[in-house]
Enzyme design. Structure first.
Site, PDB file in Angstrom:
ATOM      1  N   HIS A  56      -3.550  32.544  37.715  1.00 12.81           N
ATOM      2  CA  HIS A  56      -2.670  33.555  37.888  1.00 12.81           C
ATOM      3  C   HIS A  56      -1.201  33.076  37.773  1.00 12.81           C
ATOM      4  O   HIS A  56      -0.982  31.859  37.991  1.00 12.81           O
ATOM      5  CB  HIS A  56      -2.890  34.129  39.307  1.00 12.81           C
ATOM      6  CG  HIS A  56      -4.095  34.914  39.899  1.00 12.81           C
ATOM      7  ND1 HIS A  56      -3.773  35.877  40.404  1.00 12.81           N
ATOM      8  CD2 HIS A  56      -5.202  35.006  39.023  1.00 12.81           C
ATOM      9  CE1 HIS A  56      -5.147  36.546  40.495  1.00 12.81           C
ATOM     10  NE2 HIS A  56      -5.899  36.128  39.682  1.00 12.81           N
ATOM     11  N   PRO A  57      -0.577  33.919  37.147  1.00 12.20           N
ATOM     12  CA  PRO A  57       0.835  33.714  36.770  1.00 12.20           C
ATOM     13  C   PRO A  57       1.983  33.835  37.903  1.00 12.20           C
ATOM     14  O   PRO A  57       3.087  33.589  37.564  1.00 12.20           O
ATOM     15  CB  PRO A  57       1.175  34.484  35.682  1.00 12.20           C
ATOM     16  CG  PRO A  57       0.483  35.842  36.126  1.00 12.20           C
ATOM     17  CD  PRO A  57      -0.788  35.375  36.664  1.00 12.20           C
ATOM     18  N   CYS A  58       1.661  34.404  39.242  1.00 11.90           N
ATOM     19  CA  CYS A  58       2.664  34.717  39.786  1.00 11.90           C
ATOM     20  C   CYS A  58       3.758  33.639  40.299  1.00 11.90           C
ATOM     21  O   CYS A  58       4.900  33.763  40.882  1.00 11.90           O
ATOM     22  CB  CYS A  58       2.477  35.737  41.075  1.00 11.90           C
ATOM     23  SG  CYS A  58       0.994  35.069  42.114  1.00 11.90           S
ATOM     24  N   ARG A  59       3.235  32.334  40.247  1.00 14.97           N
ATOM     25  CA  ARG A  59       4.145  31.163  40.782  1.00 14.97           C
ATOM     26  C   ARG A  59       4.511  30.291  39.447  1.00 14.97           C
ATOM     27  O   ARG A  59       5.186  29.353  39.807  1.00 14.97           O
ATOM     28  CB  ARG A  59       3.587  30.519  41.848  1.00 14.97           C
ATOM     29  CG  ARG A  59       3.462  31.329  43.095  1.00 14.97           C
ATOM     30  CD  ARG A  59       2.753  31.035  44.267  1.00 14.97           C
ATOM     31  NE  ARG A  59       3.102  29.603  44.877  1.00 14.97           N
ATOM     32  CZ  ARG A  59       2.287  28.963  45.481  1.00 14.97           C
ATOM     33  NH1 ARG A  59       1.063  29.426  45.974  1.00 14.97           N
ATOM     34  NH2 ARG A  59       2.567  27.672  45.963  1.00 14.97           N
ATOM     35  N   THR A  60       4.120  30.732  38.256  1.00 15.94           N
ATOM     36  CA  THR A  60       4.574  29.893  37.131  1.00 15.94           C
ATOM     37  C   THR A  60       6.140  29.747  37.394  1.00 15.94           C
ATOM     38  O   THR A  60       6.378  28.382  37.069  1.00 15.94           O
ATOM     39  CB  THR A  60       4.105  30.672  35.867  1.00 15.94           C
ATOM     40  OG1 THR A  60       2.907  30.960  36.015  1.00 15.94           O
ATOM     41  CG2 THR A  60       4.495  29.781  34.817  1.00 15.94           C
TER      42      THR A  60
END
Lengths: 275, 207
Positions: free
Chosen positions: B162-166
């Site tokens: 999941h990218p949301c905290r990249t």
């Protein structure tokens, strides 16, 4: 003149009469009767078909039952797409009831996501809401909410509770007074004929001069073939929740009033019936 | 500091990345979707994995523990080599794609794995194949989890980090790199951090 809030209710309570039939090659101990159900347009297949599963499992042996999946005229139906989108995209111009075939074997691994529990549906639903808010508000509104608010969105959908859902969702539909709308519009455009499952791009609801962008502006920008008539005749329909909104409709209004509970506008481009 | 990655920059970094990959034969290529010209990085490689090694054998081969649990075969196996793999080993085909997320303005890693007969690995089987030290990182990492999702260009099921905290972890990586005035290729920095978690390693020469 219809009140805008009526539109929210009409979208929420939309139903599709459906007839579920067991796939003929499934092994049964007695004949399986078809099962009829009104499906909520805004929900997901695996969330609302527990009764369908129970009905068919009654005539099957336990060892013949594996993960349930649904198919329409040979096409596996993606449970992670809202039901209304699946119908508009694949069957909107066919006679009702919608005839869906039920399978319990040979899960199509290359086409469908697995859905082993309701938690998977919830995770998918919440991920869509979060993505929509990333586009609308840089995730500020969704991140400011408490876990119990997130839960309320999911419970509202799961239990078909319009008021409970919108008590929280209305916050996701607000925008700062100095702006005229969201940062970007969460939308996806689907065409059954393409390999690409959908088109999703960044699109602002307000033009640099302050005018409201319309549905037609959106299509012209990201999917021009949908509205450019070939030899003067419009070969396609642009459908949301079973209707064709006027292309002049402001996209900001559509986003606030005709999004699915996941906060996305799911738009189908389908062939116009010739009769 | 804003560490969002614009799509144009994403494509530029990918171009550089591909150039280097070609120089060292690392197998990455750029694929575009036919209709809209969206593109992504893609790499396929094969890994050999041993099944059910008896306990005493594991202990005898302590220095070979890594090989018995999870072997990295960097060169792709061709058909003749695959045939030579013995029954206690299995060959798994991993496919990795790096796509750009408009919504989060970050790169996203999609991957899937299957046995040679086409049977896909389940998420549980993939979790198990993650090297032990990365399992801990995965549990605490800047991503919620690995889940199965539809590939936005191919429409097929893939697993996704999941990218949301990249943006969160990349900002610290990028700022320290910039402090030392080193040229930063976002994709290389990002992939060298997230890749190993799912069995994807970048040779040091990329840096």
């Amino acid at each position: 003149m219809t009140d805008d809030k009526d539109v929210l209710r009409d979208v929420w309570f939309g139903r599709i009469p459906t007839c579920f039939t067991l796939y003929q090659d499934e092994i049964t101990e007695r004949e399986a009767e078809p099962y009829y159900l009104l499906l909520p347009r805004i929900s997901y297949l695996t969330l609302v078909t527990d009764k369908v599963k129970k009905h068919f499992q009654k005539v099957m042996r336990q060892e013949e039952v594996s993960e349930i999946w649904f198919e329409y005229e040979g096409t596996p139906l993606k449970w992670h797409y809202p039901i209304g989108l699946l119908f508009d995209l694949h069957a909107s111009n066919t006679a009702l009831p919608w005839s869906i075939t039920v399978h319990f074997k040979n899960f199509p691994e290359k086409d469908l996501l697995h859905c082993h529990s309701k938690d998977v549906i919830e995770a998918h639903f919440m991920a869509s809401i979060k993505e929509a808010d990333a586009l609308k508000h840089k995730s500020q509104v969704i991140n400011e909410m408490q876990k119990k608010d997130h839960k309320q969105l999911w419970m509202g959908l799961q239990n078909d509770k319009f008021e409970q859902f919108w008590a929280i969702n209305r916050k996701l539909m607000e925008y700062p007074p100095e702006d005229s709308g969201f940062r970007y519009i969460p939308f996806r455009i689907y065409q059954a004929t393409t390999e690409r499952p959908f088109i999703q791009k960044l699109f602002r609801p307000i033009a640099s001069g302050g005018q409201l962008h319309t549905l037609g502006d959106l299509l012209k920008d990201v999917c021009p073939s949908a509205i450019t008539p070939e030899d003067g005749e419009q070969k396609t329909q642009v459908m949301i929740h079973g209707i064709e909104p006027m292309l002049e409709t402001p996209i900001q209004w559509l986003s606030e009033h005709m999004s699915y509970p996941d906060n996305f506008l799911h738009i189908s481009i389908i062939p116009r019936p010739t009769d | 500091e804003d560490c969002f990655l614009e799509e144009k920059r994403f494509k530029q970094y990918c171009e550089e990345f591909i150039k280097h990959s070609q120089q060292i034969g690392d197998g990455w290529e750029w694929r575009t979707s036919k209709d809209l010209g969206d593109g992504y990085l893609s790499k396929t490689h094969f890994q050999v994995r041993n099944r059910n090694i008896p306990r005493d054998l594991k202990e005898k081969n302590n220095d070979n523990i890594e090989r018995t649990l999870f072997t990295d075969v960097e060169e792709p196996l061709d058909d003749s080599q695959t045939a030579g793999v013995c029954a206690t080993e299995e060959v798994i085909r991993y496919e990795y794609h790096v796509l750009y997320s408009n919504s989060y303005q970050v790169p996203v890693l999609y991957f899937r794995a299957c046995f040679l007969d086409g049977r896909p690995l389940t998420l549980e089987e993939i979790w198990k194949s993650v090297h032990a030290c990365y399992q801990a990182r995965l549990l605490e990492g800047p991503w919620d989890t690995i889940t199965q999702q539809e590939h936005p260009l191919l429409g097929q099921p893939f697993f996704v980090l999941h990218p949301c905290r990249t943006n969160e972890f990349m900002s610290s990586v990028l700022s320290s790199s910039r402090k030392h005035s080193r040229y930063t290729n976002y994709i290389i920095l990002w992939l060298s951090t997230v890749g190993p978690v799912v069995g994807l390693n970048l040779p040091l020469s990329y840096a």
